[in-house]
Design an enzyme around this catalytic site. Structure first.
Site, PDB file in Angstrom:
ATOM      1  N   GLU A  17       0.840  -1.211   0.000  1.00 24.86           N
ATOM      2  CA  GLU A  17       0.000   0.000   0.000  1.00 24.86           C
ATOM      3  C   GLU A  17       0.865   1.247   0.000  1.00 24.86           C
ATOM      4  O   GLU A  17       1.840   1.345   0.767  1.00 24.86           O
ATOM      5  CB  GLU A  17      -0.900  -0.028   1.240  1.00 24.86           C
ATOM      6  CG  GLU A  17      -2.309   0.414   0.979  1.00 24.86           C
ATOM      7  CD  GLU A  17      -3.062  -0.477   0.004  1.00 24.86           C
ATOM      8  OE1 GLU A  17      -3.107  -0.158  -1.199  1.00 24.86           O
ATOM      9  OE2 GLU A  17      -3.602  -1.499   0.453  1.00 24.86           O
ATOM     10  N   HIS A  18       0.490   2.178  -0.870  1.00 29.42           N
ATOM     11  CA  HIS A  18       1.209   3.452  -1.011  1.00 29.42           C
ATOM     12  C   HIS A  18       2.669   3.241  -1.432  1.00 29.42           C
ATOM     13  O   HIS A  18       3.537   4.052  -1.111  1.00 29.42           O
ATOM     14  CB  HIS A  18       1.114   4.287   0.276  1.00 29.42           C
ATOM     15  CG  HIS A  18      -0.278   4.799   0.522  1.00 29.42           C
ATOM     16  ND1 HIS A  18      -0.742   5.982   0.017  1.00 29.42           N
ATOM     17  CD2 HIS A  18      -1.323   4.252   1.204  1.00 29.42           C
ATOM     18  CE1 HIS A  18      -2.009   6.162   0.382  1.00 29.42           C
ATOM     19  NE2 HIS A  18      -2.387   5.111   1.098  1.00 29.42           N
ATOM     20  N   THR A  19       2.896   2.161  -2.108  1.00 35.87           N
ATOM     21  CA  THR A  19       4.236   1.925  -2.653  1.00 35.87           C
ATOM     22  C   THR A  19       4.304   2.305  -4.129  1.00 35.87           C
ATOM     23  O   THR A  19       5.387   2.596  -4.641  1.00 35.87           O
ATOM     24  CB  THR A  19       4.618   0.430  -2.534  1.00 35.87           C
ATOM     25  OG1 THR A  19       3.512  -0.344  -3.016  1.00 35.87           O
ATOM     26  CG2 THR A  19       4.909   0.044  -1.098  1.00 35.87           C
ATOM     27  N   GLY A  79     -12.503   1.781  -0.967  1.00 36.66           N
ATOM     28  CA  GLY A  79     -11.092   1.419  -1.142  1.00 36.66           C
ATOM     29  C   GLY A  79     -10.931   0.305  -2.166  1.00 36.66           C
ATOM     30  O   GLY A  79      -9.932  -0.410  -2.145  1.00 36.66           O
ATOM     31  N   LEU A  80     -11.926   0.153  -3.053  1.00 41.57           N
ATOM     32  CA  LEU A  80     -11.882  -0.945  -4.025  1.00 41.57           C
ATOM     33  C   LEU A  80     -11.755  -0.425  -5.456  1.00 41.57           C
ATOM     34  O   LEU A  80     -12.015  -1.129  -6.416  1.00 41.57           O
ATOM     35  CB  LEU A  80     -13.124  -1.843  -3.870  1.00 41.57           C
ATOM     36  CG  LEU A  80     -13.312  -2.427  -2.467  1.00 41.57           C
ATOM     37  CD1 LEU A  80     -14.608  -3.218  -2.377  1.00 41.57           C
ATOM     38  CD2 LEU A  80     -12.122  -3.301  -2.055  1.00 41.57           C
ATOM     39  N   SER A  81     -11.374   0.843  -5.540  1.00 42.79           N
ATOM     40  CA  SER A  81     -10.954   1.404  -6.815  1.00 42.79           C
ATOM     41  C   SER A  81     -12.034   1.482  -7.886  1.00 42.79           C
ATOM     42  O   SER A  81     -11.797   1.192  -9.054  1.00 42.79           O
ATOM     43  CB  SER A  81      -9.765   0.592  -7.335  1.00 42.79           C
ATOM     44  OG  SER A  81      -9.075   1.368  -8.249  1.00 42.79           O
ATOM     45  N   SER A 127     -13.190   4.220  -8.972  1.00 44.25           N
ATOM     46  CA  SER A 127     -12.883   5.347  -9.863  1.00 44.25           C
ATOM     47  C   SER A 127     -11.883   4.948 -10.943  1.00 44.25           C
ATOM     48  O   SER A 127     -12.024   5.357 -12.104  1.00 44.25           O
ATOM     49  CB  SER A 127     -12.372   6.546  -9.067  1.00 44.25           C
ATOM     50  OG  SER A 127     -11.503   6.141  -8.059  1.00 44.25           O
ATOM     51  N   GLU A 155      -5.880   9.839 -14.530  1.00 40.95           N
ATOM     52  CA  GLU A 155      -6.522  10.084 -13.235  1.00 40.95           C
ATOM     53  C   GLU A 155      -5.937  11.276 -12.498  1.00 40.95           C
ATOM     54  O   GLU A 155      -6.561  11.798 -11.573  1.00 40.95           O
ATOM     55  CB  GLU A 155      -6.457   8.827 -12.375  1.00 40.95           C
ATOM     56  CG  GLU A 155      -7.815   8.181 -12.306  1.00 40.95           C
ATOM     57  CD  GLU A 155      -7.862   7.012 -11.369  1.00 40.95           C
ATOM     58  OE1 GLU A 155      -7.758   5.897 -11.886  1.00 40.95           O
ATOM     59  OE2 GLU A 155      -7.998   7.204 -10.146  1.00 40.95           O
ATOM     60  N   ASP A 168      -3.833   0.493  -9.683  1.00 42.17           N
ATOM     61  CA  ASP A 168      -5.239   0.168  -9.921  1.00 42.17           C
ATOM     62  C   ASP A 168      -5.531  -0.013 -11.408  1.00 42.17           C
ATOM     63  O   ASP A 168      -6.227  -0.948 -11.808  1.00 42.17           O
ATOM     64  CB  ASP A 168      -6.133   1.269  -9.350  1.00 42.17           C
ATOM     65  CG  ASP A 168      -5.898   1.470  -7.857  1.00 42.17           C
ATOM     66  OD1 ASP A 168      -5.266   0.594  -7.247  1.00 42.17           O
ATOM     67  OD2 ASP A 168      -6.331   2.499  -7.327  1.00 42.17           O
TER      68      ASP A 168
HETATM   69  C1  GLA Z   1      -5.063   4.607  -4.390  1.00 39.52           C
HETATM   70  C2  GLA Z   1      -4.210   4.957  -5.597  1.00 39.52           C
HETATM   71  C3  GLA Z   1      -3.212   3.841  -5.887  1.00 39.52           C
HETATM   72  C4  GLA Z   1      -2.400   3.517  -4.641  1.00 39.52           C
HETATM   73  C5  GLA Z   1      -3.320   3.266  -3.458  1.00 39.52           C
HETATM   74  C6  GLA Z   1      -2.560   3.091  -2.169  1.00 39.52           C
HETATM   75  O1  GLA Z   1      -5.875   3.512  -4.675  1.00 39.52           O
HETATM   76  O2  GLA Z   1      -5.020   5.160  -6.733  1.00 39.52           O
HETATM   77  O3  GLA Z   1      -2.386   4.203  -6.955  1.00 39.52           O
HETATM   78  O4  GLA Z   1      -1.481   4.548  -4.382  1.00 39.52           O
HETATM   79  O5  GLA Z   1      -4.245   4.322  -3.260  1.00 39.52           O
HETATM   80  O6  GLA Z   1      -1.768   1.955  -2.227  1.00 39.52           O
END
Ligand code: GLA
Length: 445
Positions: A54-56, A151-153, A155, A187, A198
């Site tokens: 996460e956040h990498t 948190g399931l993307s 967008s 994005e 994502d």
């Molecule tokens: C969001 C961002 C991703 C990623 C995550 C955290 O989903 O769109 O690119 O940075 O947060 O891991």
């Protein structure tokens, strides 16, 4: 590694399960009611759950997402002009119209059409003045759609499905990797400086697998990735905290800024560094000694350090550099260890890494919330649960849990009871079956 990178439309789900065939027919009927009769094509893009990492991604590190069965569909018809007319099967998302071009004006912040505008603008910058528009009807409604703000993307899936449709209608032959790269940049239109995880996952996921991705492109712009099967006799449960953070953009960009600040502070000692990934091989104590607990963009400027503030970060925004960099550094190592654990079929090790990742996200990256922590701790109290962590950007959304199949009924009961006792509502629970990548949906037989 690297894996074959075929055309996105190559993997179509032409054997639609019955309920999806019904969804398809309903979408076509709704499209005709909105735009009239004529040819229609349908595309889908899945949501994602990130197992670990996460956040990498915006630090050019490692991630391990997988695609959800929940997805977003769009029914489209090409237009002779460059207009895009957008409608949605859900009344909460009002229609919008724009003209494709290299500088598409944004709708108000938070408007769903901004993801489509970003996708169209990014493609238009590659193909100035030649793109045809489309009439489009988006369908991401429950129960088949991706829950929003979880948190399931959802967008990124919307960005990807619009880009996929526009590319197909305009006969643009992108590889999934190239399209993922464009969608990732698309994005940024909304202001948030996310990474490529994502969009890449939406376009390259494989059924039944997690996607191990090195988010640093090689000099040719290619990415290295591999598919990792989930441990046998184990399942993934998603527990939705129900918390929807409204200001994720601001907090998110502050984390991006802290990582960029760490890079700026390390550059005098490691001249080649462009992203935190570049010091991954250094011993942590060496890096820690070079990173203050906190700094501000103004302090960096006074020291003459090169730093670009993302949108929303001001000269006096406090950036907790050391803890944020420690999370990224340890998280990258955990992802690499997780790949090894998956290859060895070691569910216990994989789970332990996920739980460590949660604690790092909570303590060093400070992206957790009481609801997420409670779900993680409740899950870990159930025998057969291997690990649990928040998934996605944080500040709300869902927790991902790895558990032995036999533990699932008890786990679901326990989570429901403990969460309800503390927060007064039931957390939506979903057993997650890794799905496949975005593509065109052929008409059901
Ligand atoms: C969001 C961002 C991703 C990623 C995550 C955290 O989903 O769109 O690119 O940075 O947060 O891991």
């Amino acid at each position: 590694m690297p894996q074959t990178d075929t055309s996105p439309a190559a993997e179509t789900n032409d054997h639609l399960p019955r309920h999806q065939a019904e969804r398809y027919r309903r979408l076509l009927a709704a499209f005709e009611r909105t735009y009239g009769p004529g040819p229609i094509r349908v595309f889908r893009a899945p949501g994602r759950v990130n197992l670990i990492g996460e956040h990498t991604d915006y630090n050019h590190g490692f991630v391990m997402p997988l695609a959800l069965e929940q997805d977003v569909w769009v029914a489209v018809r090409a237009r002779a002009d460059a207009r895009v007319r957008l409608a949605n099967t859900e009344a909460a998302f009002p229609p919008a119209t724009f003209t494709i071009g290299p500088d598409i004006p944004a709708a108000e912040p938070g408007h769903w059409s901004n993801y489509a505008r970003g996708a169209a603008q990014r493609l238009a910058r590659e193909h100035p003045s030649t793109l045809r528009g489309m009439d489009a009807l988006v369908d991401g409604a429950a129960p088949w759609g991706i829950p929003r703000g979880s948190g399931l993307s959802s967008s990124s899936a919307l960005t990807v499905v619009i880009a996929l449709a526009l590319a197909a209608l305009n006969h643009l032959n992108y590889t999934p990797t190239r399209l993922a790269h464009l969608c990732h940049e698309a994005e940024w239109y909304t202001g948030t400086r996310g990474g490529i995880m994502d969009q890449f996952n939406a376009l390259l996921a494989r059924r039944g697998h997690a996607l191990f991705l090195d988010t640093r492109p090689d000099p040719n712009g290619d990415y290295h990735f591999a598919y990792a099967p989930l441990p046998a006799q184990h399942e993934i449960l998603l527990a939705d905290s129900g918390v929807r953070h409204r200001n994720v953009g601001g907090e998110f960009n502050r984390r991006v800024a802290a990582c960029r600040a760490a890079v700026a502070l390390l550059r005098p000692h490691f001249p080649h560094i462009t992203h935190l990934r570049d010091v991954q091989e250094q011993p942590w104590p060496r890096l820690a000694a070079l990173l203050p607990e906190q700094t501000t963009p103004r302090a960096l400027a006074e020291r003459g350090l090169d730093f670009e503030a993302p949108p929303g970060v001001t000269a006096d925004t406090v950036l907790k550099v050391r803890a944020r960099a420690r999370h990224v550094y340890t998280e990258n190592r955990r992802v690499l260890a997780a790949v090894e654990a998956m290859r060895a079929g070691d569910a216990a090790r994989l789970g332990a890494l996920m739980t460590e990742a949660h604690r790092s996200a909570r303590d060093d990256y400070e992206i957790s919330l009481p609801e997420l922590d409670a779900l993680v701790e409740s899950a870990l109290a159930v025998p057969g649960v291997r690990g649990a962590r928040l998934t996605g950007a944080g500040w709300g959304g869902s927790v991902v849990i790895l558990a032995h199949t036999d533990a699932m009924p008890r786990l679901q009961r326990h989570l429901t009871q403990t969460f309800q006792a503390r927060f007064g509502r039931r957390p939506p629970l979903t057993v997650c079956r890794p799905s496949h990548a975005a593509g065109e949906i052929l008409p059901p037989a």
